[in-house]
Design an enzyme around this catalytic site. Structure first.
Site, PDB file in Angstrom:
ATOM      1  N   LYS A   1      -1.979   0.611  -4.456  1.00  0.00           N
ATOM      2  CA  LYS A   1      -1.706   0.426  -3.040  1.00  0.00           C
ATOM      3  C   LYS A   1      -2.858   0.973  -2.216  1.00  0.00           C
ATOM      4  O   LYS A   1      -3.272   2.100  -2.479  1.00  0.00           O
ATOM      5  CB  LYS A   1      -0.422   1.178  -2.700  1.00  0.00           C
ATOM      6  CG  LYS A   1      -0.032   1.126  -1.247  1.00  0.00           C
ATOM      7  CD  LYS A   1       1.197   1.941  -1.050  1.00  0.00           C
ATOM      8  CE  LYS A   1       1.453   2.028   0.439  1.00  0.00           C
ATOM      9  NZ  LYS A   1       2.404   3.031   0.766  1.00  0.00           N
TER      10      LYS A   1
ATOM     11  N   LYS B   1      -2.567   5.430  -5.117  1.00  0.00           N
ATOM     12  CA  LYS B   1      -2.329   5.170  -3.704  1.00  0.00           C
ATOM     13  C   LYS B   1      -3.468   5.804  -2.906  1.00  0.00           C
ATOM     14  O   LYS B   1      -3.719   7.002  -3.024  1.00  0.00           O
ATOM     15  CB  LYS B   1      -0.991   5.766  -3.279  1.00  0.00           C
ATOM     16  CG  LYS B   1      -0.701   5.591  -1.793  1.00  0.00           C
ATOM     17  CD  LYS B   1       0.676   6.094  -1.434  1.00  0.00           C
ATOM     18  CE  LYS B   1       0.922   5.966   0.057  1.00  0.00           C
ATOM     19  NZ  LYS B   1       2.224   6.501   0.442  1.00  0.00           N
TER      20      LYS B   1
HETATM   21  C1  PBG Z   1       4.959   6.860   2.758  1.00  0.00           C
HETATM   22  C2  PBG Z   1       4.515   5.473   2.627  1.00  0.00           C
HETATM   23  C3  PBG Z   1       3.508   4.838   3.357  1.00  0.00           C
HETATM   24  C4  PBG Z   1       3.549   3.506   3.004  1.00  0.00           C
HETATM   25  C5  PBG Z   1       4.531   3.359   2.037  1.00  0.00           C
HETATM   26  N1  PBG Z   1       5.109   4.598   1.795  1.00  0.00           N
HETATM   27  C6  PBG Z   1       2.641   5.338   4.419  1.00  0.00           C
HETATM   28  C7  PBG Z   1       1.683   6.396   4.184  1.00  0.00           C
HETATM   29  O1  PBG Z   1       1.406   6.816   3.057  1.00  0.00           O
HETATM   30  O2  PBG Z   1       1.187   6.864   5.186  1.00  0.00           O
HETATM   31  C8  PBG Z   1       2.683   2.441   3.581  1.00  0.00           C
HETATM   32  C9  PBG Z   1       3.226   1.070   3.545  1.00  0.00           C
HETATM   33  C10 PBG Z   1       2.545   0.105   4.413  1.00  0.00           C
HETATM   34  O3  PBG Z   1       1.558   0.394   5.126  1.00  0.00           O
HETATM   35  O4  PBG Z   1       3.015  -1.038   4.422  1.00  0.00           O
HETATM   36  N2  PBG Z   1       4.795   7.705   1.787  1.00  0.00           N
END
Ligand code: PBG
Length: 324
Positions: free
Chosen positions: A248, A195
């Site tokens: 992601k 991520k």
């Molecule tokens: C939180 C999380 C995030 C997303 C999914 N889980 C945001 C982040 O890490 O700031 C992002 C999902 C999206 O942008 O659609 N842990």
């Protein structure tokens, strides 16, 4: 005059031919829909930065989950937005917390739907970070403990799968052993393994009210510059027992999706995140692109790169347009 013997256009001449030779096909089975849940009742509140996406209260989420299941989408990913937040993210692992209540309601009211929960603290902490903080430092091991308890509370509420998205080190192992100790050895973990610290999460943070109040997430999420490091993240989560590995965001990281698919024999998921979704809508609203076609093309590219499942806010719309 010399003409080409190989004419690739021969197989592009009709819709039928194109259908016959299509290498990648998107199916409803590939899609998972993220959903946001808020406190209150009777709420279906559109999110300004994410056209077509709403926040639902628990009483409304059951109908929405039914609609999604009826469209043939096999699963949903739940994000809770609690009404009160504190430094520890106390709301995250409460038995009667927002996500836990939503899970029970959906499991009681909707038959065939895989209910996955996002496991993170950022929606529940007043500082907006994904773990516990000391001063301006985001602590690893104490956060992992809280995350494992959060996953356990989701399991107890009836979740079919848990999905840690915090990017703390060692959290998959901790969640696995906590679940196993409590007789949830059959509950799968979908880990947000690679991520990235991405600007494409902007609209989500509005929707989930999870913008960090100081600093940013670059101390725990990955640097967009790094590809080999993604392999280490994926290996770590695989070794710790993740059943599904996720990359992601999706579109800006298709090389990572392809690497993951090549290397691991577990299903690979990719998250087409809020910014990726909203950019297409915004451009379509301006009349600059055909939004439906662009969305489908984005999905095909993610699948072509190797994703076995795609998390997308367009899942229900796409399912309605797909045949099976
Ligand atoms: C939180 C999380 C995030 C997303 C999914 N889980 C945001 C982040 O890490 O700031 C992002 C999902 C999206 O942008 O659609 N842990």
């Amino acid at each position: 005059m010399s003409f080409p013997r190989d004419r690739l256009r021969r197989l592009r001449g009709s819709e039928t031919l194109r259908r016959m030779v299509a290498e990648t096909k998107l199916s409803r089975d590939d899609l998972l829909l993220p959903l946001f849940i808020v406190e209150g009742s009777g709420i279906r509140e559109p999110i300004a930065s994410m056209p077509g996406v709403c926040r639902f209260s628990v009483d409304q989420i059951v109908d929405e989950a039914k609609r999604v299941a009826d469209l043939g989408v096999p699963g949903i990913m739940l994000f809770g937005i609690p009404s009160s937040k504190d430094a520890r993210g106390s709301g995250a692992d409460q038995a009667d917390g927002i996500v836990q209540r939503a899970v029970s309601a959906i499991k009681a009211g909707v038959g065939d739907l895989c209910v996955i929960t996002d496991v993170c603290l950022c929606e529940y902490t007043d500082h907006g970070h994904c773990g516990l903080v000391e001063g301006e430092e985001v602590l690893n091991d104490p956060s992992v403990e809280r995350l494992a308890l959060t996953a356990l509370s989701h399991a107890r509420a009836g979740a079919d799968m848990v999905a840690p998205s915090d990017m703390m080190d060692g959290r998959v192992a901790a969640i696995r052993s906590t679940l196993d100790e409590h007789d949830f050895e059959n509950l799968p973990i979908l880990s947000y393994a690679a991520k990235y610290a991405s600007a494409f999460y902007g609209p989500f943070r509005d929707a989930a009210e999870s913008t960090p109040q100081f600093g940013d997430r670059r101390g725990y999420q990955m640097d967009p510059a790094n590809r080999r490091e993604a392999m280490r993240e994926l290996v770590a989560d695989f070794d710790e027992g993740a059943d599904i590995l996720m990359v992601k965001p999706a579109l800006a990281y298709l090389d990572i999706v392809a690497d993951a698919k090549e290397t691991f024999d577990v299903p690979i998921a990719a998250y087409h995140v809020s910014g990726e979704y909203s950019m297409i809508h915004a451009a379509a609203e301006k009349g600059w692109i055909d939004g439906d076609r662009a969305m489908m093309e984005a999905m095909i590219s993610i699948k072509r790169a190797g994703a076995d499942m795609i998390l997308t806010y367009a899942a229900a719309d796409l399912a309605a347009r797909l045949e099976s």
